[in-house]
Design an enzyme around this catalytic site. Structure first.
Site, PDB file in Angstrom:
ATOM      1  CG  HIS A   1       5.785  -1.818  -3.821  1.00 26.23           C
ATOM      2  ND1 HIS A   1       4.732  -2.838  -3.191  1.00 26.23           N
ATOM      3  CD2 HIS A   1       5.909  -2.138  -4.958  1.00 26.23           C
ATOM      4  CE1 HIS A   1       4.777  -3.692  -4.332  1.00 26.23           C
ATOM      5  NE2 HIS A   1       5.440  -3.212  -5.406  1.00 26.23           N
TER       6      HIS A   1
ATOM      7  CG  HIS B   1       3.779  -0.874  -9.199  1.00 29.82           C
ATOM      8  ND1 HIS B   1       2.720  -1.808  -9.062  1.00 29.82           N
ATOM      9  CD2 HIS B   1       4.965  -1.598  -8.825  1.00 29.82           C
ATOM     10  CE1 HIS B   1       3.153  -2.990  -8.645  1.00 29.82           C
ATOM     11  NE2 HIS B   1       4.305  -2.820  -8.259  1.00 29.82           N
ATOM     12  CD  GLU B   2       8.288  -0.055  -8.067  1.00 27.30           C
ATOM     13  OE1 GLU B   2       8.608  -0.449  -6.965  1.00 27.30           O
ATOM     14  OE2 GLU B   2       8.122  -0.935  -9.098  1.00 27.30           O
TER      15      GLU B   2
ATOM     16  CD  GLU C   1       4.600  -6.671  -6.984  1.00 25.98           C
ATOM     17  OE1 GLU C   1       4.096  -5.681  -7.790  1.00 25.98           O
ATOM     18  OE2 GLU C   1       5.247  -6.541  -6.114  1.00 25.98           O
TER      19      GLU C   1
END
Lengths: 196, 606
Positions: B145, B141-142, B216
Site C-alpha cells: 500500500h 501487503h501493507e 487491495e
C-alpha cells in the site's frame, strides 16, 4: 539561415536526449550499487552473528569442535571476500568469488544445524532462541536484499543495452552489471535454522 | 455537493414559510448554508490536522503502542524483524511499528499521509494467529500500500469523509437526545443536517469502497512480488476466513479506517458488497492462486505424514495411521452432509463446498474432466452400460476406466454435491484448457447424452450449467437467427406474459420433479400457473420427444432477457417450490440448476 536554425534545433534535441539518457543510466547504476551495499550490510550482520552462535553452541557441544571450526573458517573467508567486493562491486571475478565463499559458509552452517539437532539442551537455551530468530531474520534480509539487487541489476542492464541508450552507455563506459549468483544449485539453498 | 446543500436548504426554508426564492434565499437560510459549509470545512480540517501529524499520532489515538524490542515481547521482536526484512524487499524506508495489544481480532493497517511518517499497525490477534511467513505476507501487503501510493489518496478521502461526517454529528447535536419532549427550532434543522450528512457519507463511502477494492488486489499482488511466497499470503487469508465469525476489528475508533486495514471480514449481500472496502476473501485467494485449496491440502497431508513418522521414531509408517486419518476425514464429511430440508438450497459454491474426500480425487485436469463425465452416469444398469459403451467409443479405454473409478468411489456424493463438484472442476478446467478444447469437451458431452438416449431434463440442465461455467457461448439456434424479429420482440418483453410458453414449460417440468403422485400433477400445475398468468397452457412432461430442444430454445429466450426479468422468473420458481413447505431433492437440484443456468445463483442461495 533557415537551414542553419533547423540543424541547430536537431543538435540541441540530440544533446538533450543524450543528457537525459545519461542521467537515467547514472540513476539506475547508483540504484544497483546501493542494492549491493544493502546486501553487504546484511552479510556483515550475519558475519557478526555467527561468532555469537558458535560461542553459545560450543558451551554445549564440546565434541563437535571440527564443525564449529569449519563454520568459523568459512565465515572468515566470506567476510574478507565481502570487504574486497564491497570496494569494487562492478568487478565480475570478485563478485563470483564472494558468491562461492557465501556458498561455502551456507553449507558449513547447514552442517552445524544438523549437528545441533542432537543437543536438545542447546535448542532450549533462551539465548540460542534469540540468536535463532536473529539469524532467521538475517537470512531473510540477505535473500530479500539479493532479490532487490537482482531487480536493480536487471533494470540497469536493460536500460544499458537498449537503443539508443547503448550508444551513450558505450561512449561513457557504463559496464554491464553482474548478478549475485552462486553456480552450484545446492549452495543456493538457504540455511534452514529449524527449532521445531 | 455544494449546490445540493444550497438548493435543499433554500427549499426547506421556503417550505417553512420564509420569504425568498431558490436563487436568493432568506437570511436565516443563508446563515444555515454558511453554517453547513463551516462544519464541512472544520470537520475536514480537524481530520487534516490528524493526517498531517503523521500516522504515529493517529495510531496512538487508537490505543496502539510502539512495538517493543525487549526480549520479553518476543512476538513483537519478531514483528520488528519481519518489518525490517520486508522494507528491504520492497526498497521502502522502514516505518515505525505499532501494536494494538488489546485487540484480539486479526488485522493490520498502515497509517500516515506523508512519506517517512508512515506507521504500520498490527493487532495482537494477528501476532498470535500467524506464523512467521504469514506475518511476513501481511506486512508485505501493507508495504505494498505504501509503495503503490495508496495512502495519500486514502487520506484525502478520509479528510473529505471527515467533513461530511461532521455535518451528521452537528445535526445529531442539534436534534438532541429527546427531540419529542424538547422541541425547538433547531430540531428540524438538525434532521436536515443529518440527512445531508448521511447522503454525502453514503456516496463518499461508495466511491472509497470501489477504489479500495481494486487497490487491495494490487497490494496482494505486490506482496507476493516482494516475498515471492504466494502460499503464505493465501494461507493467511484462509486463517482469517476460518475465523470469519469474529469482527474484523473490535476497536470502534478504528472502524472508520476499515479501508486501510488488511481485511474487513466477509459480507454476503450484494448491497453490502457494494460498500465493502475489500474483495471477498475467496476472490482474493483465487486471485493469488486458484488451486490454493488443493495445494494446502497436499501440504497438510505431507506434514501429517512427517509428524506420524516422527511419532513412530523412524519406524516404517503404520498403515493404520493413514486409514484412521481417512476414517476421521470421512466421518467429518458424513457429519457435514447430514442436514434437514431447511438447509440452504445451495452450499457455498467455492472451494470450501467440495469436501476434502472429493478434492483428493481431483488432483489434475484429467480427473476433473472424468468427474464431469461421471456426473451423467445413470443409476439404471442398462443405461449405464450404454453410456460407458459410447464413452469408450468416443474416448479411449483409459478415460472410461477413470470415469468408472470415480463412479465407484463416490456414487452418492456425485448427486448430492453436484453443484460444488461442477463449480470446482470447471474452475480448474477453465484455467487450463483452451477455449477450443472446452468447446470440444462440451460437444462430446452433448453428443454422448443424445446418443446414449439419456438426454433428460436434469442432464440437460447440468450440461447448461457446465457450459456456463466453462464460459463457452450458447450455440445460437438457427431458428432464432433467422427470425430476428422474434428475438427483438423477446428482448423488448418487459412482462412475464410474453414468455408464458417458456415459463409454462419450465414450470410443468418443475411440478413433475416435485415427486407428487401422477394423478395430482395436472391440478398442481393449474394451481401454480394461475398464480401469475391467466392464459392457459397445456402441461408438458419430460418424457415427450423433442422436449429438450424446446427447452434449449426456452433457456435461450430467457437468457437474453434483462437480468431483472430472469431474477423474477427464478423468484417465482422458488415460491412454487417452497409453497408446500417441503423441498424435495429433485426439486432443489432442478431449481439450483435453473437459477445457475439463468445466471441468478444468488437468488437460489438466499
Amino acid at each position: 539561415m533557415n537551414s542553419g536554425l533547423v540543424t541547430l534545433g536537431i543538435v540541441v534535441v540530440i544533446v538533450i536526449a543524450a543528457v537525459l539518457i545519461y542521467n537515467r543510466l547514472v540513476r539506475l547504476r547508483n540504484r544497483f550499487l546501493n542494492g549491493f551495499s544493502q546486501i553487504d550490510v546484511q552479510l556483515q550482520r550475519r558475519y557478526e552473528l555467527i561468532p555469537n552462535l558458535v560461542e553459545t553452541a560450543s558451551a554445549y557441544m564440546r565434541h563437535e569442535n571440527e564443525t564449529l571450526m569449519a563454520v568459523t573458517a568459512a565465515r572468515n573467508t566470506a567476510s574478507e571476500q565481502c570487504e574486497k567486493t564491497a570496494r569494487n562491486p562492478q568487478d565480475k571475478s570478485l563478485m563470483e568469488a564472494l558468491a562461492s565463499a557465501e556458498g561455502a559458509l551456507t553449507s558449513a552452517m547447514g552442517r552445524l544445524n544438523v549437528v545441533m539437532e542432537n543437543y536438545p539442551d542447546l535448542k532450549a537455551d533462551a539465548q540460542m532462541r534469540d540468536l535463532h530468530e536473529e539469524l532467521a531474520s538475517t537470512e531473510n534480509r540477505v535473500a530479500f536484499a539479493r532479490q532487490a539487487y537482482s531487480d536493480a541489476v536487471m533494470d540497469y542492464n536493460i536500460a544499458r543495452e537498449q537503443f539508443p541508450a547503448v550508444l551513450v552507455a558505450t561512449a561513457c563506459s557504463f559496464k554491464e552489471a553482474e548478478l549475485f549468483e552462486t553456480e552450484d544449485p545446492a549452495m543456493k539453498q538457504s540455511v534452514s535454522v529449524s527449532f521445531a | 455537493m455544494g449546490v445540493v446543500i444550497h438548493v435543499l436548504i433554500a427549499a426547506f426554508s421556503i417550505a417553512l414559510g420564509e420569504s425568498g426564492s431558490l436563487l436568493r434565499p432568506s437570511t436565516p437560510a443563508v446563515v444555515l448554508i454558511g453554517l453547513v459549509w463551516l462544519t464541512v470545512l472544520a470537520g475536514g480540517y480537524f481530520r487534516y490536522l490528524d493526517v498531517k501529524a503523521g500516522g504515529a499520532v493517529m495510531a496512538r489515538r487508537f490505543g496502539a503502542v510502539h512495538a517493543s524490542d525487549r526480549s520479553r515481547f518476543d512476538q513483537e521482536q519478531r514483528l520488528l524483524n519481519v518489518v525490517a526484512e520486508v522494507s528491504i524487499a520492497s526498497t521502502t524506508p522502514q516505518p515505525e511499528v505499532y501494536v494494538l495489544r488489546s485487540e484480539t481480532s486479526i488485522n493490520a493497517m498502515v497509517l500516515g499521509g506523508e512519506a517517512s511518517r508512515y506507521v504500520v499497525v498490527v493487532t495482537q490477534g494477528l501476532l498470535d494467529a500467524f506464523d512467521r511467513d504469514q506475518l511476513q505476507a501481511v506486512v508485505a501487503h501493507e508495504f505494498a500500500h505504501i509503495k503503490n501510493g495508496d495512502l495519500p489518496l486514502n487520506m484525502r478521502l478520509l479528510v473529505a469523509l471527515g467533513g461530511l461526517m461532521a455535518i451528521d454529528e452537528v445535526g445529531h447535536l442539534l436534534v438532541g437526545e429527546n427531540p419529542r419532549d424538547n422541541f425547538h427550532p433547531g430540531v428540524p434543522v438538525g434532521y436536515l443536517l443529518r440527512a445531508l450528512g448521511s447522503i454525502g457519507v453514503f456516496f463518499g463511502r461508495l466511491i472509497r469502497a470501489a477504489f479500495s477494492r481494486q487497490r487491495e488486489f494490487l497490494a496482494d499482488a505486490s506482496a507476493v512480488q516482494f516475498t515471492r511466497n504466494p502460499f503464505a499470503l493465501a494461507s493467511a487469508l484462509v486463517v482469517i476466513r476460518k475465523r470469519s465469525h469474529e469482527p474484523a476489528l473490535h476497536n470502534t475508533h478504528v472502524q472508520e479506517l476499515a479501508h486501510l486495514c488488511f481485511q474487513s471480514g466477509d459480507v454476503t449481500r450484494w448491497y453490502q458488497r457494494l460498500l465493502a472496502s475489500h474483495p471477498t476473501l475467496q476472490r482474493r485467494i483465487d486471485a493469488i492462486d486458484p488451486h490454493f485449496s488443493i495445494k494446502q491440502r497436499k501440504a497438510e497431508n505431507r506434514s501429517d505424514l512427517t509428524q506420524a513418522g516422527l511419532a513412530d521414531l523412524g519406524a516404517p509408517r503404520d498403515e493404520r495411521t493413514s486409514a484412521g486419518a481417512m476414517a476421521i476425514h470421512s466421518g467429518t464429511y458424513q457429519g457435514s452432509m447430514v442436514g434437514g430440508p431447511d438447509q440452504p438450497l445451495m452450499r457455498d459454491l467455492h472451494g470450501t463446498g467440495v469436501s476434502d474426500r472429493i478434492l483428493l480425487l481431483l488432483p489434475d485436469e484429467s480427473s476433473c474432466l472424468a468427474i464431469l463425465f461421471a456426473l451423467f452416469v445413470s443409476k439404471d444398469t442398462h443405461k449405464r452400460r450404454e453410456y460407458f459403451n459410447v464413452l469408450t467409443f468416443g474416448f479411449n479405454e483409459r478415460f472410461t476406466l477413470e470415469v468408472r473409478e470415480v463412479v465407484r468411489l463416490i456414487p452418492d456424493e456425485l448427486h448430492k454435491d453436484q453443484l460444488a463438484i461442477i463449480e470446482y472442476a470447471t474452475g480448474v478446467l477453465r484455467d487450463s484448457l483452451t477455449y477450443e478444447n472446452r468447446q470440444r469437451v462440451l460437444l462430446k458431452l452433448e453428443r454422448l447424452l443424445k446418443v446414449g438416449g439419456d438426454y433428460s431434463l436434469m442432464n440437460y440442465a447440468t450440461l447448461q450449467l457446465i457450459r456456463r461455467r466453462l464460459a463457452v457461448e450458447f450455440p445460437v439456434l438457427d431458428t432464432l437467427c433467422s427470425q430476428k424479429t422474434q428475438v427483438a420482440k423477446a428482448r423488448r418483453a418487459k412482462a412475464f406474459d410474453v414468455m408464458g410458453a417458456e415459463f409454462a414449460l419450465l414450470l410443468s417440468l418443475m411440478v413433475e420433479s416435485s415427486g407428487a403422485p401422477v394423478e395430482t400433477l395436472d391440478d398442481e400445475f393449474k394451481r401454480v400457473l394461475k398464480c401469475y398468468t391467466q392464459t392457459h397452457y397445456p402441461r408438458r412432461t419430460a418424457s415427450e420427444t423433442g422436449i429438450v430442444t424446446e427447452l434449449e430454445a426456452a433457456f435461450q429466450t430467457l437468457y437474453m432477457q434483462p437480468k431483472t426479468i430472469r431474477q423474477a422468473f427464478v423468484q417465482h420458481c422458488i415460491e412454487i417450490v417452497q409453497q408446500d413447505n417441503y423441498v424435495a431433492g429433485a426439486e432443489q437440484s432442478l431449481l439450483s440448476l435453473f437459477a445457475a443456468s439463468l445466471g441468478c445463483e444468488e437468488l437460489a442461495a438466499a
